[in-house]
Write a protein that holds these residues in place. Structure first.
Motif, PDB file in Angstrom:
ATOM      1  N   MET A 107      71.663  17.751  49.915  1.00 45.11           N
ATOM      2  CA  MET A 107      72.986  17.956  50.494  1.00 45.11           C
ATOM      3  C   MET A 107      73.945  16.860  50.040  1.00 45.11           C
ATOM      4  SD  MET A 107      75.036  19.769  52.122  1.00 45.11           S
ATOM      5  CE  MET A 107      74.164  21.031  53.045  1.00 45.11           C
ATOM      6  N   ALA A 108      73.441  15.623  50.022  1.00 43.22           N
ATOM      7  CA  ALA A 108      74.283  14.506  49.576  1.00 43.22           C
ATOM      8  C   ALA A 108      74.678  14.693  48.114  1.00 43.22           C
ATOM      9  CB  ALA A 108      73.541  13.181  49.768  1.00 43.22           C
ATOM     10  N   LEU A 109      73.729  15.147  47.296  1.00 36.68           N
ATOM     11  CA  LEU A 109      74.024  15.412  45.886  1.00 36.68           C
ATOM     12  C   LEU A 109      75.105  16.483  45.761  1.00 36.68           C
ATOM     13  CD1 LEU A 109      73.401  15.158  42.830  1.00 36.68           C
ATOM     14  CD2 LEU A 109      71.655  16.923  43.136  1.00 36.68           C
ATOM     15  N   PHE A 110      74.930  17.541  46.561  1.00 31.68           N
ATOM     16  CA  PHE A 110      75.901  18.634  46.496  1.00 31.68           C
ATOM     17  C   PHE A 110      77.305  18.152  46.840  1.00 31.68           C
ATOM     18  CE2 PHE A 110      78.333  22.076  48.438  1.00 31.68           C
ATOM     19  CZ  PHE A 110      78.347  22.973  47.382  1.00 31.68           C
ATOM     20  N   GLU A 111      77.388  17.329  47.894  1.00 28.21           N
ATOM     21  CA  GLU A 111      78.724  16.887  48.323  1.00 28.21           C
ATOM     22  C   GLU A 111      79.418  16.040  47.249  1.00 28.21           C
ATOM     23  OE1 GLU A 111      77.913  15.200  52.153  1.00 28.21           O
ATOM     24  OE2 GLU A 111      77.718  17.185  53.086  1.00 28.21           O
ATOM     25  N   THR A 112      78.662  15.098  46.680  1.00 28.98           N
ATOM     26  CA  THR A 112      79.272  14.285  45.612  1.00 28.98           C
ATOM     27  C   THR A 112      79.641  15.150  44.423  1.00 28.98           C
ATOM     28  OG1 THR A 112      77.597  12.650  46.248  1.00 28.98           O
ATOM     29  CG2 THR A 112      78.996  12.101  44.370  1.00 28.98           C
ATOM     30  N   ALA A 113      78.740  16.059  44.048  1.00 31.18           N
ATOM     31  CA  ALA A 113      78.967  16.896  42.865  1.00 31.18           C
ATOM     32  C   ALA A 113      80.145  17.837  43.091  1.00 31.18           C
ATOM     33  CB  ALA A 113      77.707  17.688  42.531  1.00 31.18           C
ATOM     34  N   GLU A 114      80.279  18.335  44.310  1.00 30.70           N
ATOM     35  CA  GLU A 114      81.403  19.237  44.606  1.00 30.70           C
ATOM     36  C   GLU A 114      82.724  18.480  44.486  1.00 30.70           C
ATOM     37  OE1 GLU A 114      81.787  20.763  48.580  1.00 30.70           O
ATOM     38  OE2 GLU A 114      82.229  22.784  47.832  1.00 30.70           O
ATOM     39  N   ALA A 115      82.731  17.249  45.008  1.00 28.60           N
ATOM     40  CA  ALA A 115      83.944  16.438  44.925  1.00 28.60           C
ATOM     41  C   ALA A 115      84.338  16.184  43.473  1.00 28.60           C
ATOM     42  CB  ALA A 115      83.745  15.114  45.660  1.00 28.60           C
ATOM     43  N   ARG A 116      83.351  16.168  42.592  1.00 30.16           N
ATOM     44  CA  ARG A 116      83.644  15.934  41.177  1.00 30.16           C
ATOM     45  C   ARG A 116      83.855  17.230  40.394  1.00 30.16           C
ATOM     46  NH1 ARG A 116      79.510  10.974  39.622  1.00 30.16           N
ATOM     47  NH2 ARG A 116      79.977   9.715  41.455  1.00 30.16           N
ATOM     48  N   GLY A 117      83.837  18.348  41.084  1.00 30.32           N
ATOM     49  CA  GLY A 117      84.091  19.631  40.423  1.00 30.32           C
ATOM     50  C   GLY A 117      82.949  20.120  39.550  1.00 30.32           C
ATOM     51  N   LEU A 118      81.742  19.624  39.795  1.00 30.54           N
ATOM     52  CA  LEU A 118      80.616  20.030  38.953  1.00 30.54           C
ATOM     53  C   LEU A 118      79.951  21.306  39.435  1.00 30.54           C
ATOM     54  CD1 LEU A 118      78.904  16.530  38.504  1.00 30.54           C
ATOM     55  CD2 LEU A 118      80.450  17.688  36.904  1.00 30.54           C
ATOM     56  N   VAL A 119      80.006  21.557  40.739  1.00 31.82           N
ATOM     57  CA  VAL A 119      79.238  22.675  41.299  1.00 31.82           C
ATOM     58  C   VAL A 119      80.117  23.607  42.125  1.00 31.82           C
ATOM     59  CG1 VAL A 119      77.121  21.305  41.379  1.00 31.82           C
ATOM     60  CG2 VAL A 119      78.611  21.372  43.382  1.00 31.82           C
ATOM     61  N   GLY A 120      79.651  24.851  42.244  1.00 29.98           N
ATOM     62  CA  GLY A 120      80.329  25.810  43.108  1.00 29.98           C
ATOM     63  C   GLY A 120      79.513  25.961  44.378  1.00 29.98           C
ATOM     64  N   ASP A 121      78.956  27.140  44.567  1.00 32.46           N
ATOM     65  CA  ASP A 121      78.141  27.390  45.752  1.00 32.46           C
ATOM     66  C   ASP A 121      76.726  26.809  45.544  1.00 32.46           C
ATOM     67  OD1 ASP A 121      77.550  28.295  48.227  1.00 32.46           O
ATOM     68  OD2 ASP A 121      77.573  30.433  47.711  1.00 32.46           O
TER      69      ASP A 121
END
Lengths: 471, 471
Positions: free
Chosen positions: A301-315
């Motif tokens: 979850m922590a990875l997802f949040e950082t990655a989302e903030a950087r525009g790397l991931v969607g859902d």
């Protein structure tokens, strides 16, 4: 050197030396390989029960100049296990040598005979509360000797390395029939040339592996699995770097998946539950295995949040139960089956330097689509730079319509791989399928050294002739 | 095959081919090795600047049947870098080929020339915010080519493997002078025999490594270091297992230290600050390198508490500052210097299966003390099963008084190692010091295969003759 077929006289010499029980009728399965590109022939099938019997078999074959093909689970994808021409060989199947000889939990070591099925090795490790990390699609039927002979890869290479990295020592029969007792339980041993690594990956052309000393690992206290939509292959590479910053070696799996693979599953395996309502262009299957009290789900979850903030991931889907975890894995593991059911024009097990992957995918697509309306399923072990880059006919067409184009597709894909400093066989080996490619793309000095080594250790050329090096 | 000395005519042939600048006077340092057991002789010293020059040198030597000794930092401990008899060789020092050719942070790869000093490789990795984990006492002067030729070990093998495990590809000149361009940036490449691992650990007898593609790792976010008193070697093994349960691969160093090493430091390096007021019988230096936000100091404290409750440990020092961390490391790193100043009767770089270590230490002590009032300093890389087992004269006596007993001590220690399935050279290699031991304890089938490979790749026997395999 002229070789002779394994004929009735030769069979009789084996019976005389080892008794009747060692020879068996040649069933169909010993003549096939999974992709049905090769049909083998076999003169005599022997099922030895001990390294001494293997030694006798090889010595008899050497004396009679009879070719020997070592046989594991028969799951190899490049035809290393089927001799297609020349004098009919002695096939030595290791299936009766399948014992787990010993487990040393304190040393994180397990000793298995070559015929042990990979899942049985995994299970023996688990019984000792340890992990044997080699894991791949054929694990229920491939045998560890074959895994080592081909230096098998799979889904855990990123963290634990390939078969080579998981082996501490070997017992093997060399082409002259002599037994090398090299089942070391040592982590460090600098006493001479690395014969172990020479036999590993030699695909049975330098001897027969009969047992191996294997590395075990602590089992991660907790495992977490997720599927992340990623913006692009480049975003996936950045996501992997981020994951490693956050959990270090805790990243045990990082598999790139393309929409095409999901579409094939929809087409031919419609009952498989798909991770997303709308199939994304690119996604990755991530697994974290963490020690101590760290929570992999929280880390994902922590990875997802950082990655989302950087525009790397969607859902993203982070598995909340073992059932959900297995569902995510099923998607990844059924992709090769989906490919098989669709039927590829050409399949490529390739690797390129990781930073070139996005450009390789882009240019590969341009080149292949320039040849026709092909569908490309590009997926695989992103962290290792290893892609399975498979080319399929357009929907509604069959692979057989494109037989004439297969060689062109393959050549252009491999040329591109070579241009990027990549490998035309990342994990499957050379076998008989890729000997021409090896001659074409291999370093000539290395090839010459290989031929010298082969001639030195196997002067009669009896061991798996035609595999790896052209006869 | 008869070899010729590198004489004036041969020197002239080199000058003609490569110019005057390549040859240099032979300074004393090229004839020595750290333990002064061997004094070498050299006919011609060449300092090439490129792989092409190395190729020309080897080709000329091959044409003239002149022996070639590759030279790195000269720090090897088994005499692999000094040819002591036979025709005076061409010494090829790689010191001018010391460039870091490239760093690929995204790929975690660095390409260094063979002459790069290990600390320079480490520094180049650090500049890219990465870790090159090979670390050993001689790191300020050893060169990466020599590290690879000898498959060097060191203090981080437990987590990251030895030199072999840190190398993805090589550029090398084979004994016929041909250049193998194998600087792969691929994590997976199953295209033929493993020439890389054959050259690694061959100690210059199969060719000259000129450059290497090396693996980098993320730098641990935080590092914590501690010295724990342990109840016994057995307790140390249990402590290691516990540490791995708690932080997995986060355990990067686990070094066993014996009281004798501290006593030597008190004796010959009294200014070194010792970790405990009362020198304990056994202790371990532990380092955790953790990713993300985990605190290594907290993890070390948690390990201590669990271990104390289980009776495995006594007192402990957990470094609270970088200065204190370096102090703890200094103790470990100065132990070899202390040994050198005291002067050993016999030193043994050995490994045994980890679970046999306590019994080996016990029986070794009985055997050695049965020979005389010797002092034993047994220390090293416990997690790798690699002990430096060094035998010293009683206090007030010098090693020279025991020259007559050296061979007996060595033989009995090595016999015991062999009985436990261990190695008589865990990380230093064979060189010229241990060729007899290799003949004595090595597997004869492996030795025979090694000789065949040597003859195949180096039919004239010019590459580092007398090293590894007796001429």
């Amino acid at each position: 050197m002229k070789l002779n077929p394994a004929d009735g006289n030769f069979a009789q010499s084996i019976r005389t030396a080892l008794g009747d029980d060692i020879l068996h009728p040649v069933e169909e399965r010993y003549l096939e390989e999974p992709r049905r590109r090769f049909a083998g022939h076999v003169g005599v099938l022997a099922l030895p029960k001990s390294v001494e019997q293997v030694s006798t078999l090889v010595r008899l074959a050497s004396d009679a100049s009879v070719p020997v093909v070592p046989y594991g689970g028969g799951t190899g994808l490049v035809g290393g296990q089927v001799m297609t021409d020349g004098p009919a060989p002695l096939l030595v199947s290791l299936e009766r040598m399948s014992a787990i000889r010993a487990v040393y939990p304190t040393e994180n070591i397990l000793i298995a005979e070559a015929g042990a099925i990979l899942t049985d090795v995994q299970a023996a490790a688990e019984e000792a509360d340890r992990l044997f990390p080699l894991a791949l699609a054929a694990q229920g039927s491939c045998r560890i000797g074959g895994n080592l002979a081909t230096n098998a890869g799979g889904v855990n290479v990123l963290r634990y390395g390939n078969a080579r990295d998981l082996c501490l020592g070997l017992e093997a029969v060399l082409p002259n029939g002599e037994i090398w007792h090299g089942l070391s339980r040592l982590r460090k041993d600098n006493t001479g040339y690395d014969l172990r690594n020479l036999l590993i990956g030699a695909e049975g052309t330098l001897g027969i592996i009969t047992a191996a000393s294997l590395k075990l690992y602590p089992r991660p206290a907790e495992t977490g699995t997720a599927m992340f939509q990623v913006a692009s292959p480049d975003a996936a590479i950045k996501l992997l770097a981020l994951a490693r910053d956050q959990v270090g070696e805790g990243v045990s799996t990082f598999e790139l998946i393309h929409k095409q693979g999901l579409q094939f599953l929809s087409e031919v395996l419609p009952d498989i539950r798909q991770p997303f309502d709308v199939q994304p262009e690119w996604m990755v299957l991530i697994e974290f295995g963490l020690s101590g009290s760290a929570s992999p789900s929280d880390a994902l979850m922590a990875l997802f949040e950082t990655a989302e903030a950087r525009g790397l991931v969607g859902d993203a889907v982070i598995a909340q139960s073992e059932a959900q975890r297995l569902e995510l894995w099923a998607v990844r593991e059924l992709i090769p089956e989906g490919n098989r059911l669709i039927g590829s024009v050409s399949s490529h097990d390739i690797s390129v330097p990781i930073s070139h992957i996005p450009e390789f995918i882009l240019r590969g697509s341009e080149i292949v689509r320039g040849l026709g309306d092909f569908r490309i399923n590009c997926f695989g072990h992103l962290g290792d730079g290893n892609l399975h880059y498979n080319v399929f006919p357009p929907q509604g067409h069959s692979r057989s319509e494109y037989d004439a184009q297969r060689q062109t597709v393959k050549r252009l894909v491999h040329d591109l791989v070579h241009e990027f400093g990549g490998s035309i066989s990342a994990e499957h080996g050379i076998g008989r399928l890729k000997t021409d490619d090896l001659s074409r793309y291999g370093d000539p000095v290395k090839l010459s050294a290989m031929r010298s080594i082969k001639a030195a250790l196997d002067p009669k050329g009896i061991m798996n002739p035609g595999a790896v090096l052209k006869a």
